[in-house]
Design an enzyme around this catalytic site. Structure first.
Site, PDB file in Angstrom:
ATOM      1  N   VAL A  63       0.817  -1.224   0.000  1.00  0.00           N
ATOM      2  CA  VAL A  63       0.000   0.000   0.000  1.00  0.00           C
ATOM      3  C   VAL A  63       0.844   1.265   0.000  1.00  0.00           C
ATOM      4  CG1 VAL A  63      -1.911  -1.182   1.155  1.00  0.00           C
ATOM      5  CG2 VAL A  63      -0.270   0.157   2.526  1.00  0.00           C
ATOM      6  N   ASN A  89      -7.315  -0.393   5.895  1.00  0.00           N
ATOM      7  CA  ASN A  89      -7.046  -1.074   7.156  1.00  0.00           C
ATOM      8  C   ASN A  89      -5.584  -1.474   7.325  1.00  0.00           C
ATOM      9  OD1 ASN A  89      -7.819  -2.840   9.563  1.00  0.00           O
ATOM     10  ND2 ASN A  89      -7.128  -4.410   8.120  1.00  0.00           N
ATOM     11  N   SER A 141      -6.984   5.077  15.428  1.00  0.00           N
ATOM     12  CA  SER A 141      -6.677   4.457  16.714  1.00  0.00           C
ATOM     13  C   SER A 141      -6.823   5.470  17.843  1.00  0.00           C
ATOM     14  CB  SER A 141      -5.231   3.926  16.707  1.00  0.00           C
ATOM     15  OG  SER A 141      -4.833   3.505  17.989  1.00  0.00           O
ATOM     16  N   TYR A 154       3.552   5.500  15.095  1.00  0.00           N
ATOM     17  CA  TYR A 154       2.183   4.986  14.930  1.00  0.00           C
ATOM     18  C   TYR A 154       1.142   6.048  15.312  1.00  0.00           C
ATOM     19  CZ  TYR A 154      -1.818   1.835  15.775  1.00  0.00           C
ATOM     20  OH  TYR A 154      -3.051   1.221  15.768  1.00  0.00           O
ATOM     21  N   ALA A 155       1.381   6.741  16.428  1.00  0.00           N
ATOM     22  CA  ALA A 155       0.446   7.780  16.862  1.00  0.00           C
ATOM     23  C   ALA A 155       0.354   8.906  15.838  1.00  0.00           C
ATOM     24  CB  ALA A 155       0.877   8.340  18.225  1.00  0.00           C
ATOM     25  N   LYS A 158      -1.672   7.636  12.823  1.00  0.00           N
ATOM     26  CA  LYS A 158      -3.106   7.494  13.090  1.00  0.00           C
ATOM     27  C   LYS A 158      -3.773   8.852  13.290  1.00  0.00           C
ATOM     28  CE  LYS A 158      -3.721   3.040  12.806  1.00  0.00           C
ATOM     29  NZ  LYS A 158      -4.427   2.498  11.617  1.00  0.00           N
TER      30      LYS A 158
END
Length: 243
Positions: A63, A89, A141, A154-155, A158
Site C-alpha cells: 500500500v 485497514n 486508533s 504509529y500515533a 493514526k
C-alpha cells in the site's frame, strides 16, 4: 459474528490489510452480504489462504507503493466495472521509544498507515466521481488522539488519518462520497502481546477486547447506503475505553 443485515449486491469492495484480523473478518462480512470483495495485503502467502477461506479475490500489493495501489484499483475496475467501497485497514508496527526510532521505523509506519490511506483513496476518487457514489472507511486508533509510549510513529500516522478523513469528507461530499473512520479495540496480532495485568485499563467498561467481527459490523454500517448522511466521523468502536 452477528447476522448480516446489509445487502451489498452489485457493489465492489477493496479491503487492505486483509490477510488477518479485522481486515479478514470484514472481507468475510462483505462476501456474506453479496459484495464482490478484493482483499489486499503485502503477505502473499497469508493473503492467498485468507482469500480462499473467505471466498474473495486476493491481490498482493504494497500500500506504500503507488504503482501497486493503481494496479489493484485497475484490476477491480477491469473485473467489475466499478469500485464502491474502500476500507483502508493496512498497518504495521515499528515500536520504539522516540530516541531509538530510526528514519526507516518512522517512514515505513507513516508510509503504510497514512500513505496507504492517501494512495488508495486518491486512486479510487476518479471512479467515485464518475459513479457519483463512494464509501471510504479508514482505520485510526485511540493512540492517534492520546499517544502511547513507544509509538510516536504509529500515533503520528493514526492522527494524520483522522485529519485526512475529515479533509477528504469535505472535498468529496459533493460527489456523493462519504469518508469516515473507526477507532477499534479488537483482539488482533497487535494486542496479542499485551500483558494480562494491562488488559483491564485498555478495554474500558466492557472489560474485553472485541472480536474482529464486531469491528466489521460497524464498518459495514458506515459503508452502507443507509449511512449516506454520515461523513467526517471518527466512530469509537472500543468498548468505552475512550470515554
Amino acid at each position: 459474528m452477528g447476522n448480516i443485515t446489509y445487502d451489498f449486491t452489485g457493489k465492489s469492495v477493496i479491503v487492505t490489510g486483509a490477510a488477518r484480523g479485522i481486515g479478514q473478518a470484514l472481507a468475510r462480512h462483505f462476501v456474506e452480504a453479496k459484495a464482490a470483495v478484493f482483499m489486499v495485503d503485502f503477505d502473499e502467502i497469508e493473503l492467498d489462504k485468507a482469500a480462499r477461506d473467505v471466498g474473495a479475490v486476493g491481490i498482493p500489493a504494497d500500500v506504500s507503493n503507488t504503482d501497486d495501489v493503481e494496479r489493484v484499483v485497475s484490476t477491480v475496475i477491469d473485473e467489475t466495472g466499478r469500485i464502491d467501497i474502500l476500507v483502508n485497514n493496512a498497518g504495521i508496527l515499528r515500536d520504539k521509544v522516540l530516541w531509538k526510532l530510526t528514519d526507516d521505523d518512522w517512514n515505513q509506519v507513516l508510509n503504510v498507515h497514512a500513505g496507504g490511506t492517501f494512495r488508495f483513496t486518491r486512486a479510487c476518487v476518479p471512479h467515485f466521481r464518475k459513479q457519483e457514489f463512494g464509501r471510504v472507511v479508514n482505520i485510526t486508533s485511540y493512540t492517534g488522539l492520546h499517544g502511547n509510549r513507544g509509538q510516536a510513529n504509529y500515533a503520528t500516522a493514526k492522527a494524520g488519518i483522522i485529519g485526512f478523513t475529515r479533509t477528504a469528507a469535505k472535498e468529496l461530499a459533493a460527489f456523493g462520497v462519504t469518508v469516515n473512520a473507526i477507532s477499534p479495540n479488537a483482539a488482533t496480532r497487535m494486542t496479542a502481546s499485551i500483558p494480562e495485568d494491562k488488559i483491564a485499563e485498555l478495554t474500558g467498561p466492557i472489560s474485553r477486547f472485541a472480536d474482529p467481527s464486531e469491528m466489521a459490523d460497524a464498518i459495514c454500517f458506515l459503508a452502507s447506503e443507509e449511512a449516506g448522511y454520515i461523513t467526517g466521523v471518527v466512530l469509537p468502536v472500543d468498548g468505552g475505553v475512550s470515554m
